[in-house]
Design an enzyme around this catalytic site. Structure first.
Site, mmCIF file in Angstrom:
data_model
loop_
_atom_site.group_PDB
_atom_site.id
_atom_site.type_symbol
_atom_site.label_atom_id
_atom_site.label_comp_id
_atom_site.label_asym_id
_atom_site.label_seq_id
_atom_site.Cartn_x
_atom_site.Cartn_y
_atom_site.Cartn_z
ATOM 1 N N HIS A 49 0.802 -1.225 0.000
ATOM 2 C CA HIS A 49 0.000 0.000 0.000
ATOM 3 C C HIS A 49 0.842 1.285 0.000
ATOM 4 C CE1 HIS A 49 -2.876 3.053 1.021
ATOM 5 N NE2 HIS A 49 -2.350 3.198 2.219
ATOM 6 N N HIS A 73 3.690 6.919 5.376
ATOM 7 C CA HIS A 73 2.490 7.629 5.830
ATOM 8 C C HIS A 73 1.622 6.870 6.827
ATOM 9 C CE1 HIS A 73 0.179 5.474 2.636
ATOM 10 N NE2 HIS A 73 -0.822 5.652 3.478
ATOM 11 N N GLU A 77 0.453 5.648 12.616
ATOM 12 C CA GLU A 77 -0.928 5.318 12.915
ATOM 13 C C GLU A 77 -1.097 3.816 13.190
ATOM 14 O OE1 GLU A 77 -3.269 7.330 13.414
ATOM 15 O OE2 GLU A 77 -5.179 6.300 13.090
ATOM 16 N N ASP A 78 -0.407 3.012 12.416
ATOM 17 C CA ASP A 78 -0.708 1.573 12.426
ATOM 18 C C ASP A 78 0.363 0.691 13.053
ATOM 19 O OD1 ASP A 78 -2.958 2.259 11.098
ATOM 20 O OD2 ASP A 78 -2.302 1.605 9.114
ATOM 21 N N ASP A 139 -2.658 8.167 -1.272
ATOM 22 C CA ASP A 139 -3.060 7.159 -0.294
ATOM 23 C C ASP A 139 -4.491 6.697 -0.583
ATOM 24 O OD1 ASP A 139 -3.449 5.725 2.121
ATOM 25 O OD2 ASP A 139 -4.133 7.550 3.139
ATOM 26 N N ASP A 260 -17.930 15.760 -25.961
ATOM 27 C CA ASP A 260 -16.516 15.607 -25.605
ATOM 28 C C ASP A 260 -16.210 14.268 -24.942
ATOM 29 O OD1 ASP A 260 -17.824 16.117 -23.277
ATOM 30 O OD2 ASP A 260 -16.289 17.443 -22.450
HETATM 31 MN MN MN Z 1 -2.661 4.633 3.878
#
Ligand code: MN
Length: 497
Positions: A49, A73, A77-78, A139, A260
């Protein structure tokens, strides 16, 4: 699409020969190790990811610091690794970007109409640094593209949020390609039936036109070259699905009225060449009335520039042309990101060398310069100034957004959630740290208040530090009713006696 760190490094090296590839590799190893115990919902190793997000940034030819932040990133957090460790390892700038991306991740849209615009503005306000938004887009794009493996309810929420919040912001920042990709990836989860219908309509229309478009490209090239004008590129572009859908809805679902679906893009060296090429095209084919648009003299509010015209083309078909310079083209694809993008032709970043020290200053200069020049940034600033000068947005631990006046305290926050929470609150954690109930909050803070059911009521001193009329009046009200019941109690005693 990039699949390995080697390919990512190759991509970066191809547009930025001065890039410090070992730092990028180090960020990859760091992230891979941090996430080593995790898997994506799809069963893939988690590192896929951040690697994909970083690759999207590399496709936009963005500088190393953003690639590194893209790789890291999700780490704070994880995983057990903290932001401080990232700061020690990769420096302040990377840590700031990562922390900004994490903060933006807290914003959750739960489908309440009236919050949409607020949320968009808050997104912009909290990001502070536009680079954070760009990383967040990369992300989100990968999350959307791998949405199949998560539960339907969450699919819908993430997709709707992308459609209502992310894509409009991408549009406002002039990132046309990003907007189109976000919308198309989200479309089928939010409106599955409409998505299917649009795919079918588009397939029919485009299939018939493939050969025809090739022919028109040849003819156009010939005409322009015969006129002695230089061409950098001519290509056809298919309309993004969601934007086609919106247009079909506007035109009674009649594909014949959408001119278009495919447009021809003619890219020439200079603005003068743009107008000259327009003249050549109008000399060859008759333009439709009212469909010549000069977005060079009058750019769209998001900064978009090009000449548009629709003509009665070969065999009576109707074709749209978009004429632009390479700079306009890149600005349309990458929007605000194009200001950071590496320029192959000049073999350096758009505005001077990217030495690590010069970069910070350069960034500040670019932001200043862009802010001066570009209407969209100016309007962005205006939005910020108008609406955020005295507003802040803070989060509940669940990611719900509470909108408060500047310098509001945790007490204001508690009362904004519920009077009972305010009346019984005893303490607060701000961004996971214990704090005082009268400390002013900042945009992006995550606020968790503790309550005690046995608490008799709010502390009257809170009236001094609280900023909202709501909190003040509730505290006062409580004091009054308390006084009243106290008096009643006393009276009761008197009566009893
Ligand atoms: Mn992410």
């Amino acid at each position: 699409m990039v699949k390995t760190i080697e390919e990512l490094l190759q991509t970066v090296a191809s547009y930025d020969p001065t890039a410090d590839l070992s730092r990028i590799r180090h960020a990859y190893d760091f992230a891979a190790k941090a996430h080593s115990q995790q898997k994506r919902a799809s069963g893939e190793p988690y590192i896929v990811h951040p690697l994909t997000a970083a690759s999207t940034l590399a496709e936009m030819r963005l500088p190393t610091v953003m690639i590194i932040a893209g790789l890291l990133h999700d780490v704070p957090e994880d995983t057990p690794i903290t932001l401080d460790e990232i700061k020690n390892e990769f420096g302040e700038e990377v840590a700031k970007l990562v922390s900004g991306v994490t903060k933006l991740g807290k914003i959750k849209y739960r489908g309440v109409e009236r919050y949409i615009e607020n949320l968009r503005k808050m997104f912009l306000a909290i990001a502070e640094d536009v680079r954070v938004i760009i990383i967040r887009f990369a992300d989100r794009l990968h999350n959307l593209e791998t949405l199949d493996s998560i539960p339907p309810k969450k699919q819908y929420r993430v997709a709707l949020e992308s459609l209502e919040i992310y894509a409009p912001i991408a549009n406002r920042l002039g990132m046309g390609e990003m907007k189109g990709r976000l919308e198309d990836a989200a479309f089928r989860y939010v409106y599955p039936k409409e998505y299917q219908w649009t795919v079918e309509v588009a397939q029919k229309a485009v299939h018939q036109q493939d050969v025809y478009i090739e022919k028109i490209i040849q003819l156009t090239r010939q005409e322009i070259e015969n006129a002695g004008l230089p061409i950098e590129d001519i290509h056809g572009r298919k309309k993004h699905l969601y934007s086609l859908y919106r247009k079909l809805i506007k035109n009674e679902r009649n594909i014949a009225r959408v001119y278009d679906i495919i447009a021809l893009r003619v890219i020439v060296p200079s603005v003068a060449d743009c107008y000259a090429a327009l003249g050549v095209i109008h000399g060859k084919w008759t333009p439709l009335k009212g469909r010549i648009k000069d977005y060079i003299a009058q750019p769209k509010p998001n900064g978009y520039r090009s000449l548009h015209t629709t003509v009665f083309c070969e065999d009576g078909e109707i074709v749209e042309f978009q004429i632009r310079t390479m700079e306009m083209h890149e600005a349309d694809e990458f929007g605000i990101a194009s200001h950071w993008a590496y320029d192959e032709r000049k073999n350096r970043a758009h505005r001077g060398p990217t030495t690590p020290i010069g970069w910070m200053q350069q960034l500040a200069d670019i932001q200043q310069e862009v802010a001066d020049k570009k209407q969209f940034l100016k309007s962005l600033e205006e939005i910020k100034i108008d609406l955020f000068k005295d507003r802040i947005f803070v989060f509940t631990p669940k990611g719900d957004v509470i909108d408060l006046p500047e310098d509001s305290t945790p007490v204001d926050f508690a009362y904004a959630i519920h009077t009972d929470i305010g009346n019984t609150c005893t303490g607060v954690k701000i961004n996971d740290e214990l704090s005082q109930l009268d400390r002013p909050l900042k945009s992006g803070d995550i606020v968790e208040v503790f309550t005690d059911k046995n608490r008799k009521g709010p502390n009257p001193d809170w009236i001094e530090s609280a900023k909202t009329r709501h909190a003040k009046s509730k505290i006062r009200q409580f004091a009054r009713t308390n006084l009243a019941s106290w008096i009643k109690g006393i009276q009761g005693k008197f009566i009893k006696r």
